[in-house]
Design a protein around this motif. Structure first.
Motif, PDB file in Angstrom:
ATOM      1  N   LYS A  79      30.097  28.052  57.524  1.00  0.00           N
ATOM      2  CA  LYS A  79      30.318  29.475  57.904  1.00  0.00           C
ATOM      3  C   LYS A  79      30.029  30.268  56.527  1.00  0.00           C
ATOM      4  O   LYS A  79      30.326  29.728  55.447  1.00  0.00           O
ATOM      5  N   THR A  80      29.540  31.517  56.944  1.00  0.00           N
ATOM      6  CA  THR A  80      29.130  32.350  55.909  1.00  0.00           C
ATOM      7  C   THR A  80      29.599  33.849  55.975  1.00  0.00           C
ATOM      8  O   THR A  80      30.170  34.349  56.945  1.00  0.00           O
ATOM      9  N   ALA A  81      29.866  34.345  54.940  1.00  0.00           N
ATOM     10  CA  ALA A  81      30.549  35.605  54.813  1.00  0.00           C
ATOM     11  C   ALA A  81      29.577  36.423  53.789  1.00  0.00           C
ATOM     12  O   ALA A  81      29.325  36.026  52.534  1.00  0.00           O
ATOM     13  N   LEU A  82      29.550  37.794  53.852  1.00  0.00           N
ATOM     14  CA  LEU A  82      28.956  38.863  53.071  1.00  0.00           C
ATOM     15  C   LEU A  82      29.894  39.728  52.633  1.00  0.00           C
ATOM     16  O   LEU A  82      30.661  40.337  53.323  1.00  0.00           O
ATOM     17  N   THR A  83      30.005  40.004  51.311  1.00  0.00           N
ATOM     18  CA  THR A  83      30.679  41.101  50.780  1.00  0.00           C
ATOM     19  C   THR A  83      29.864  42.255  50.146  1.00  0.00           C
ATOM     20  O   THR A  83      28.906  41.827  49.675  1.00  0.00           O
ATOM     21  N   ILE A  84      30.191  43.502  50.669  1.00  0.00           N
ATOM     22  CA  ILE A  84      29.317  44.882  50.312  1.00  0.00           C
ATOM     23  C   ILE A  84      30.424  45.428  49.568  1.00  0.00           C
ATOM     24  O   ILE A  84      31.267  46.239  50.019  1.00  0.00           O
ATOM     25  N   ALA A  85      30.264  45.605  48.004  1.00  0.00           N
ATOM     26  CA  ALA A  85      31.139  46.116  47.361  1.00  0.00           C
ATOM     27  C   ALA A  85      30.719  46.366  46.026  1.00  0.00           C
ATOM     28  O   ALA A  85      29.415  45.851  45.584  1.00  0.00           O
ATOM     29  N   GLY A  86      31.624  46.895  45.225  1.00  0.00           N
ATOM     30  CA  GLY A  86      31.065  47.157  43.675  1.00  0.00           C
ATOM     31  C   GLY A  86      31.395  45.844  42.949  1.00  0.00           C
ATOM     32  O   GLY A  86      32.222  44.755  43.264  1.00  0.00           O
ATOM     33  N   SER A  87      30.711  45.727  41.922  1.00  0.00           N
ATOM     34  CA  SER A  87      30.937  44.424  40.739  1.00  0.00           C
ATOM     35  C   SER A  87      32.133  44.885  39.727  1.00  0.00           C
ATOM     36  O   SER A  87      31.994  46.045  39.380  1.00  0.00           O
ATOM     37  N   ASP A  88      32.817  43.804  39.640  1.00  0.00           N
ATOM     38  CA  ASP A  88      33.835  44.004  38.434  1.00  0.00           C
ATOM     39  C   ASP A  88      33.633  42.930  37.255  1.00  0.00           C
ATOM     40  O   ASP A  88      33.723  41.766  37.527  1.00  0.00           O
ATOM     41  N   CYS A  89      32.984  43.412  36.121  1.00  0.00           N
ATOM     42  CA  CYS A  89      32.618  42.607  35.342  1.00  0.00           C
ATOM     43  C   CYS A  89      33.746  41.724  34.929  1.00  0.00           C
ATOM     44  O   CYS A  89      33.297  40.828  33.959  1.00  0.00           O
ATOM     45  N   SER A  90      35.102  42.111  34.852  1.00  0.00           N
ATOM     46  CA  SER A  90      36.164  41.405  34.375  1.00  0.00           C
ATOM     47  C   SER A  90      36.287  40.154  35.306  1.00  0.00           C
ATOM     48  O   SER A  90      37.193  39.425  34.796  1.00  0.00           O
ATOM     49  N   GLY A  91      35.810  40.356  36.372  1.00  0.00           N
ATOM     50  CA  GLY A  91      35.875  39.117  37.468  1.00  0.00           C
ATOM     51  C   GLY A  91      37.220  39.139  38.342  1.00  0.00           C
ATOM     52  O   GLY A  91      37.364  38.085  39.020  1.00  0.00           O
ATOM     53  N   GLY A  92      37.997  40.202  37.983  1.00  0.00           N
ATOM     54  CA  GLY A  92      39.300  40.079  38.761  1.00  0.00           C
ATOM     55  C   GLY A  92      39.168  40.492  40.381  1.00  0.00           C
ATOM     56  O   GLY A  92      40.143  40.390  41.191  1.00  0.00           O
ATOM     57  N   ALA A  93      38.344  41.688  40.512  1.00  0.00           N
ATOM     58  CA  ALA A  93      38.357  42.426  41.635  1.00  0.00           C
ATOM     59  C   ALA A  93      36.936  42.455  42.212  1.00  0.00           C
ATOM     60  O   ALA A  93      35.962  41.929  41.713  1.00  0.00           O
ATOM     61  N   GLY A  94      36.611  43.197  43.092  1.00  0.00           N
ATOM     62  CA  GLY A  94      35.361  43.622  43.702  1.00  0.00           C
ATOM     63  C   GLY A  94      34.521  42.274  44.092  1.00  0.00           C
ATOM     64  O   GLY A  94      35.241  41.292  44.551  1.00  0.00           O
ATOM     65  N   ILE A  95      33.229  42.273  43.749  1.00  0.00           N
ATOM     66  CA  ILE A  95      32.336  41.290  44.340  1.00  0.00           C
ATOM     67  C   ILE A  95      32.731  40.004  43.682  1.00  0.00           C
ATOM     68  O   ILE A  95      32.707  38.903  44.316  1.00  0.00           O
ATOM     69  N   GLN A  96      33.193  39.938  42.413  1.00  0.00           N
ATOM     70  CA  GLN A  96      33.491  38.487  41.766  1.00  0.00           C
ATOM     71  C   GLN A  96      34.802  37.835  42.491  1.00  0.00           C
ATOM     72  O   GLN A  96      34.919  36.905  42.662  1.00  0.00           O
ATOM     73  N   ALA A  97      35.911  38.876  42.922  1.00  0.00           N
ATOM     74  CA  ALA A  97      37.104  38.401  43.301  1.00  0.00           C
ATOM     75  C   ALA A  97      36.668  37.907  44.637  1.00  0.00           C
ATOM     76  O   ALA A  97      37.211  36.757  45.488  1.00  0.00           O
ATOM     77  N   ASP A  98      35.832  38.631  45.722  1.00  0.00           N
ATOM     78  CA  ASP A  98      35.433  38.304  46.789  1.00  0.00           C
ATOM     79  C   ASP A  98      34.821  36.980  46.974  1.00  0.00           C
ATOM     80  O   ASP A  98      34.932  36.091  47.914  1.00  0.00           O
ATOM     81  N   LEU A  99      33.719  36.801  45.896  1.00  0.00           N
ATOM     82  CA  LEU A  99      33.034  35.469  46.159  1.00  0.00           C
ATOM     83  C   LEU A  99      34.144  34.039  45.756  1.00  0.00           C
ATOM     84  O   LEU A  99      34.006  33.160  46.423  1.00  0.00           O
ATOM     85  N   LYS A 100      34.878  34.351  44.806  1.00  0.00           N
ATOM     86  CA  LYS A 100      35.652  33.425  44.489  1.00  0.00           C
ATOM     87  C   LYS A 100      36.664  33.026  45.752  1.00  0.00           C
ATOM     88  O   LYS A 100      36.923  31.742  45.919  1.00  0.00           O
ATOM     89  N   THR A 101      37.097  34.170  46.216  1.00  0.00           N
ATOM     90  CA  THR A 101      38.009  34.211  47.649  1.00  0.00           C
ATOM     91  C   THR A 101      37.166  33.331  48.552  1.00  0.00           C
ATOM     92  O   THR A 101      37.811  32.407  49.307  1.00  0.00           O
ATOM     93  N   MET A 102      36.112  33.749  48.676  1.00  0.00           N
ATOM     94  CA  MET A 102      35.192  33.293  49.903  1.00  0.00           C
ATOM     95  C   MET A 102      35.045  31.722  49.661  1.00  0.00           C
ATOM     96  O   MET A 102      35.315  30.695  50.783  1.00  0.00           O
ATOM     97  N   ILE A 103      34.651  31.125  48.523  1.00  0.00           N
ATOM     98  CA  ILE A 103      34.451  29.630  48.306  1.00  0.00           C
ATOM     99  C   ILE A 103      35.915  29.068  48.486  1.00  0.00           C
ATOM    100  O   ILE A 103      35.937  28.102  48.839  1.00  0.00           O
ATOM    101  N   ALA A 104      36.891  29.732  47.967  1.00  0.00           N
ATOM    102  CA  ALA A 104      38.247  29.062  47.891  1.00  0.00           C
ATOM    103  C   ALA A 104      38.692  28.682  49.554  1.00  0.00           C
ATOM    104  O   ALA A 104      39.498  28.111  49.694  1.00  0.00           O
TER     105      ALA A 104
END
Length: 269
Positions: free
Chosen positions: A2-27
């Motif tokens: 199954k697939t999911a798309l996040t539409i959001a801002g990037s957080d260069c420090s990796g804790g929120a935004g796109i980076q948190a979303d992608l980590k959450t999705m794979i987990a």
């Protein structure tokens, strides 16, 4: 898968935004994709800069995703301008997107408003009616309902008003010194409390992004909304309970707390 798309801002420090979303999705067992609304320079101590993409380029990103790997769910995070909001709504309607989770990011933890009144109006008119569920925190629910929320009963009243006004389910998140860890799901004239355990961890950067992405991931996998919320809250509890401690401010959670890849256990000792 199954697939999911996040539409959001990037957080260069990796804790929120796109980076948190992608980590959450794979987990949470789905294939994650992203359409970036803005680049941010930020870390655990705050936001130092924001660089927005153009509405045209955001539409290109969303179109690229939908015409190739169609998402089974969509999570929408911080979108601060009217033009970007209209572009998102336009493309989601064009592709008849399903299982849309909107995290209406409006108010910073400090209490500062992150979005203009015009953009809030556009969110209400264009995106909220498309949502399967909204996930406001207490300050955001106050902005949306126009009322102060000082008690659990107030949470019910505000969530009812938001749900009936925008014709979607509302997950009003506890916290902010009120009903901590207990969230209220209101929909179709009824409500349900989801009680969580209080975890004494001050590192909560990205919790809102993570929760909404976990809900979207579970909706993508075919779970009903109640079950998706239950599973998302369990994931958040695990990520907070891992007690990761990075950065000088409010640090990120351990999104990969349950990963057991080669060498992972040894490295964590």
């Amino acid at each position: 898968m199954k697939t999911a798309l996040t539409i959001a801002g990037s957080d260069c420090s990796g804790g929120a935004g796109i980076q948190a979303d992608l980590k959450t999705m794979i987990a949470n067992g789905v294939y994650g994709m992203s359409a970036i609304t803005a680049l941010t320079a930020q870390n655990t101590t705050g936001v130092q800069g924001i660089f927005e993409v153009t509405p045209e380029f955001l539409e290109q990103q969303i179109g690229s995703v939908f015409t190739d790997i169609r998402p089974d769910a969509v999570k929408i995070g911080m979108v601060s301008s009217t033009g970007l909001i209209k572009s998102i709504a336009k493309k989601l309607c064009e592709y008849q997107a399903e299982n849309i989770v909107v995290d209406p990011v409006m108010v910073a933890t400090s209490g500062a408003k992150l979005i203009s009144d015009d953009a809030i109006d556009t969110l209400k008119e264009s995106l909220f009616p498309l949502a399967a569920v909204l996930t406001p925190n207490i300050p955001e629910a106050e902005v949306l309902s126009g009322m102060e929320i000082k008690s659990a009963d107030d949470m019910i009243t505000a969530a009812k008003w938001i749900s009936e006004t925008y014709h979607c389910a509302v997950l009003c998140k506890g916290g902010h010194q009120l009903n901590d860890a207990n969230d209220l799901l209101y929909r179709d004239g009824g409500y349900r409390w989801f009680n969580g355990k209080r975890i004494h961890n001050s590192n909560t950067h990205g919790t809102g992004c993570t929760l909404s992405s976990a809900i979207a991931s579970n909706l993508a996998k075919g779970y009903d909304l109640d079950t998706a919320v239950e599973r998302a809250k369990a994931y958040i509890s695990g990520a907070l309970g891992a007690m990761l401690d990075l950065g000088k401010g409010s640090g990120p959670m351990d999104h990969g707390f349950d990963f057991r890849g080669k060498g992972f256990a040894e490295e964590r000792v």
